[in-house]
Motif scaffolding. Structure first.
Motif, PDB file in Angstrom:
ATOM      1  N   VAL A  73      36.324 -47.861  63.555  1.00  0.00           N
ATOM      2  CA  VAL A  73      37.212 -47.693  62.521  1.00  0.00           C
ATOM      3  C   VAL A  73      37.368 -46.163  62.941  1.00  0.00           C
ATOM      4  CG1 VAL A  73      35.676 -47.095  60.142  1.00  0.00           C
ATOM      5  CG2 VAL A  73      34.577 -48.766  61.980  1.00  0.00           C
ATOM      6  N   LEU A  74      38.331 -46.375  61.474  1.00  0.00           N
ATOM      7  CA  LEU A  74      39.088 -44.882  61.606  1.00  0.00           C
ATOM      8  C   LEU A  74      38.808 -44.550  59.902  1.00  0.00           C
ATOM      9  CD1 LEU A  74      42.589 -46.995  62.079  1.00  0.00           C
ATOM     10  CD2 LEU A  74      41.312 -45.355  63.310  1.00  0.00           C
ATOM     11  N   ARG A  75      38.502 -43.656  60.131  1.00  0.00           N
ATOM     12  CA  ARG A  75      37.935 -42.956  59.221  1.00  0.00           C
ATOM     13  C   ARG A  75      38.405 -41.661  58.300  1.00  0.00           C
ATOM     14  NH1 ARG A  75      32.230 -45.102  58.744  1.00  0.00           N
ATOM     15  NH2 ARG A  75      31.814 -44.863  61.219  1.00  0.00           N
ATOM     16  N   GLY A  76      38.148 -42.290  56.412  1.00  0.00           N
ATOM     17  CA  GLY A  76      39.119 -41.920  55.845  1.00  0.00           C
ATOM     18  C   GLY A  76      40.551 -42.426  55.595  1.00  0.00           C
ATOM     19  N   GLN A  77      40.551 -44.082  56.472  1.00  0.00           N
ATOM     20  CA  GLN A  77      41.786 -44.641  56.360  1.00  0.00           C
ATOM     21  C   GLN A  77      41.781 -45.760  55.752  1.00  0.00           C
ATOM     22  OE1 GLN A  77      44.608 -43.104  57.378  1.00  0.00           O
ATOM     23  NE2 GLN A  77      43.952 -41.072  57.376  1.00  0.00           N
ATOM     24  N   GLY A  78      42.759 -46.391  55.834  1.00  0.00           N
ATOM     25  CA  GLY A  78      42.761 -47.742  55.096  1.00  0.00           C
ATOM     26  C   GLY A  78      43.381 -48.884  55.783  1.00  0.00           C
ATOM     27  N   HIS A  79      44.390 -49.624  55.295  1.00  0.00           N
ATOM     28  CA  HIS A  79      45.425 -51.144  55.959  1.00  0.00           C
ATOM     29  C   HIS A  79      46.762 -50.143  56.391  1.00  0.00           C
ATOM     30  CE1 HIS A  79      46.160 -55.055  57.050  1.00  0.00           C
ATOM     31  NE2 HIS A  79      46.974 -55.399  55.498  1.00  0.00           N
ATOM     32  N   THR A  80      46.344 -49.157  55.675  1.00  0.00           N
ATOM     33  CA  THR A  80      47.929 -48.723  56.314  1.00  0.00           C
ATOM     34  C   THR A  80      48.261 -46.694  57.288  1.00  0.00           C
ATOM     35  OG1 THR A  80      48.196 -47.254  54.153  1.00  0.00           O
ATOM     36  CG2 THR A  80      49.751 -49.325  54.399  1.00  0.00           C
ATOM     37  N   ALA A  81      47.033 -47.087  58.225  1.00  0.00           N
ATOM     38  CA  ALA A  81      46.903 -45.983  58.837  1.00  0.00           C
ATOM     39  C   ALA A  81      48.013 -45.751  60.047  1.00  0.00           C
ATOM     40  CB  ALA A  81      45.529 -46.227  59.084  1.00  0.00           C
ATOM     41  N   HIS A  82      48.498 -46.847  59.979  1.00  0.00           N
ATOM     42  CA  HIS A  82      49.923 -46.436  60.532  1.00  0.00           C
ATOM     43  C   HIS A  82      51.084 -45.649  60.435  1.00  0.00           C
ATOM     44  CE1 HIS A  82      51.056 -49.172  57.936  1.00  0.00           C
ATOM     45  NE2 HIS A  82      52.027 -49.883  58.760  1.00  0.00           N
ATOM     46  N   ALA A  83      51.067 -45.254  59.101  1.00  0.00           N
ATOM     47  CA  ALA A  83      51.710 -44.126  58.069  1.00  0.00           C
ATOM     48  C   ALA A  83      51.383 -43.354  57.737  1.00  0.00           C
ATOM     49  CB  ALA A  83      51.902 -45.608  57.497  1.00  0.00           C
ATOM     50  N   SER A  84      50.234 -43.488  57.680  1.00  0.00           N
ATOM     51  CA  SER A  84      49.004 -42.282  56.953  1.00  0.00           C
ATOM     52  C   SER A  84      48.631 -41.658  57.887  1.00  0.00           C
ATOM     53  CB  SER A  84      47.732 -42.910  55.710  1.00  0.00           C
ATOM     54  OG  SER A  84      47.488 -43.074  56.625  1.00  0.00           O
ATOM     55  N   ALA A  85      48.077 -42.153  59.230  1.00  0.00           N
ATOM     56  CA  ALA A  85      47.624 -41.259  60.020  1.00  0.00           C
ATOM     57  C   ALA A  85      48.137 -42.234  61.433  1.00  0.00           C
ATOM     58  CB  ALA A  85      45.996 -41.410  60.428  1.00  0.00           C
ATOM     59  N   PRO A  86      49.731 -41.803  61.812  1.00  0.00           N
ATOM     60  CA  PRO A  86      49.721 -42.456  62.613  1.00  0.00           C
ATOM     61  C   PRO A  86      49.408 -41.638  64.088  1.00  0.00           C
ATOM     62  CG  PRO A  86      51.945 -40.932  62.128  1.00  0.00           C
ATOM     63  CD  PRO A  86      50.151 -40.975  60.755  1.00  0.00           C
ATOM     64  N   ALA A  87      49.661 -40.447  64.451  1.00  0.00           N
ATOM     65  CA  ALA A  87      48.623 -39.502  65.046  1.00  0.00           C
ATOM     66  C   ALA A  87      46.894 -40.350  66.272  1.00  0.00           C
ATOM     67  CB  ALA A  87      48.458 -38.066  64.811  1.00  0.00           C
ATOM     68  N   GLN A  88      46.410 -40.821  65.193  1.00  0.00           N
ATOM     69  CA  GLN A  88      45.148 -41.086  65.586  1.00  0.00           C
ATOM     70  C   GLN A  88      45.406 -42.572  65.653  1.00  0.00           C
ATOM     71  OE1 GLN A  88      42.843 -40.840  61.787  1.00  0.00           O
ATOM     72  NE2 GLN A  88      40.653 -41.882  63.022  1.00  0.00           N
ATOM     73  N   VAL A  89      46.189 -43.439  64.934  1.00  0.00           N
ATOM     74  CA  VAL A  89      46.771 -44.932  65.156  1.00  0.00           C
ATOM     75  C   VAL A  89      46.999 -44.447  67.091  1.00  0.00           C
ATOM     76  CG1 VAL A  89      47.409 -47.001  65.272  1.00  0.00           C
ATOM     77  CG2 VAL A  89      46.471 -45.758  62.850  1.00  0.00           C
ATOM     78  N   ALA A  90      48.238 -44.253  67.097  1.00  0.00           N
ATOM     79  CA  ALA A  90      48.781 -43.898  68.686  1.00  0.00           C
ATOM     80  C   ALA A  90      48.011 -43.957  69.373  1.00  0.00           C
ATOM     81  CB  ALA A  90      49.217 -42.984  68.088  1.00  0.00           C
ATOM     82  N   ALA A  91      46.479 -42.651  69.674  1.00  0.00           N
ATOM     83  CA  ALA A  91      45.295 -42.008  70.567  1.00  0.00           C
ATOM     84  C   ALA A  91      45.166 -43.106  70.464  1.00  0.00           C
ATOM     85  CB  ALA A  91      44.552 -40.979  69.539  1.00  0.00           C
ATOM     86  N   THR A  92      44.306 -43.991  69.593  1.00  0.00           N
ATOM     87  CA  THR A  92      44.001 -45.202  69.821  1.00  0.00           C
ATOM     88  C   THR A  92      44.036 -46.327  70.702  1.00  0.00           C
ATOM     89  OG1 THR A  92      42.437 -44.578  67.344  1.00  0.00           O
ATOM     90  CG2 THR A  92      42.440 -46.302  68.578  1.00  0.00           C
ATOM     91  N   ILE A  93      45.160 -46.788  70.166  1.00  0.00           N
ATOM     92  CA  ILE A  93      46.389 -47.231  71.415  1.00  0.00           C
ATOM     93  C   ILE A  93      46.499 -46.735  73.070  1.00  0.00           C
ATOM     94  CG2 ILE A  93      48.070 -48.788  71.579  1.00  0.00           C
ATOM     95  CD1 ILE A  93      48.294 -48.201  68.437  1.00  0.00           C
ATOM     96  N   GLU A  94      46.257 -45.604  72.756  1.00  0.00           N
ATOM     97  CA  GLU A  94      47.067 -44.969  74.050  1.00  0.00           C
ATOM     98  C   GLU A  94      45.696 -45.519  74.663  1.00  0.00           C
ATOM     99  OE1 GLU A  94      49.532 -42.152  76.504  1.00  0.00           O
ATOM    100  OE2 GLU A  94      48.850 -41.694  74.407  1.00  0.00           O
ATOM    101  N   SER A  95      44.436 -44.749  74.086  1.00  0.00           N
ATOM    102  CA  SER A  95      43.173 -44.653  74.891  1.00  0.00           C
ATOM    103  C   SER A  95      42.846 -46.163  75.381  1.00  0.00           C
ATOM    104  CB  SER A  95      42.301 -44.430  74.128  1.00  0.00           C
ATOM    105  OG  SER A  95      40.914 -44.649  75.112  1.00  0.00           O
ATOM    106  N   PHE A  96      43.011 -47.081  74.533  1.00  0.00           N
ATOM    107  CA  PHE A  96      42.164 -48.698  74.865  1.00  0.00           C
ATOM    108  C   PHE A  96      43.359 -49.186  76.564  1.00  0.00           C
ATOM    109  CE2 PHE A  96      42.105 -53.137  74.586  1.00  0.00           C
ATOM    110  CZ  PHE A  96      40.859 -53.703  74.497  1.00  0.00           C
TER     111      PHE A  96
END
Length: 266
Positions: free
Chosen positions: A237-260
């Motif tokens: 779950v991306l805290r504080g984010q909605g359906h467009t976290a790839h734009a609003s929190a790209p570092a968080q999304v990238a880190a999640t993908i990279e860790s997996f």
């Protein structure tokens, strides 16, 4: 640029950047892959990031496209990429990712699915497709902004004020206006696919289910339904984010993908 050919002879196109284990991104609606620019830039130093221009949103190809035709483009791109491949799908792109896993499970090392709007009961377009019908009428009247407002308010279920602003922005955007009919095509294709939870239960590829705690509640309910049929799937779950976290929190999304991806490929 990655260019290849699907089995039906149509050209497959994808942006291709970076080096390393491959990440194949299937973008959301009303897009051509560019909305994932920031995430791709963050991943590219350590990954080969391939962003498919989904067939449903290609204005140079006849449409509308079925989900299976979209899957054929995904698999054609995957055959051109060195394995292992992490498949990343966002919104309707995540439904295409699910169908790709069903069709060719051995082709992918894993998948990250960001809030796929899988049908779990009532159609996305409403009873009898009435939401899509109203959106089509607006398009026919030369009002793509209104059509998108109907879609965002009644299918995505965002607040009316947010839907209004999105509609105004789209109506003023030369890039987005022509994509609105394709968005409705996409919605109808998902409804034609119907409830596919039984098929998804056979997926044994590692899957990470990604969602935001500020997204519309129905998207979380759809993730819950997937989690029940994919018991081995992880949930983030991306805290504080909605359906467009790839734009609003790209570092968080990238880190999640990279860790997996790192856990899958070592």
């Amino acid at each position: 640029m990655l260019i290849t050919t699907a089995p039906d002879g149509t050209e497959v196109r994808a942006m291709d950047e970076g080096r390393g284990p491959a990440v194949l991104v299937l973008h959301p609606g009303l897009d051509d892959g560019r909305s994932w620019d920031k995430v791709a830039t963050l991943l590219a130093p350590r990954h080969r990031v391939v962003r498919l221009h989904r067939r449903q949103y290609r204005q140079d190809l006849p449409g509308p496209a079925t989900i299976q035709q979209e899957v054929e483009h995904v698999l054609a791109a995957a055959r051109e990429i060195d394995t292992p491949i992490l498949l990343v799908g966002h919104s309707s792109g995540a439904v295409v990712a699910l169908e790709s896993l069903v069709t060719a499970p051995g082709m992918f090392a894993g998948a990250v699915l960001y809030e796929p709007p899988v049908v779990i009961g009532a159609p996305l377009g409403g009873p009898g497709g009435e939401i899509n019908i109203r959106a089509r009428r607006a398009i026919a009247a030369g009002r793509p902004g209104r059509a998108l407002r109907i879609f965002i308010r009644d299918t995505v279920r965002l607040p009316a004020w947010m839907a209004f602003l999105a509609g105004v922005f789209t109506a003023l955007s030369p890039r987005l206006r022509p994509l609105v009919p394709h968005q409705i095509d996409d919605n109808e294709a998902l409804d034609r696919l119907g409830v596919r939870l039984d098929a998804y239960a056979g997926i044994d590829t590692p899957v990470l289910l990604l969602g935001g705690d500020r997204s519309p509640a129905h998207l979380s309910e759809r993730l819950d339904a997937l989690a029940r049929v994919l018991p081995g799937a992880e949930r983030v779950v991306l805290r504080g984010q909605g359906h467009t976290a790839h734009a609003s929190a790209p570092a968080q999304v990238a880190a999640t993908i990279e860790s997996f991806a790192t856990r899958l490929t070592g």
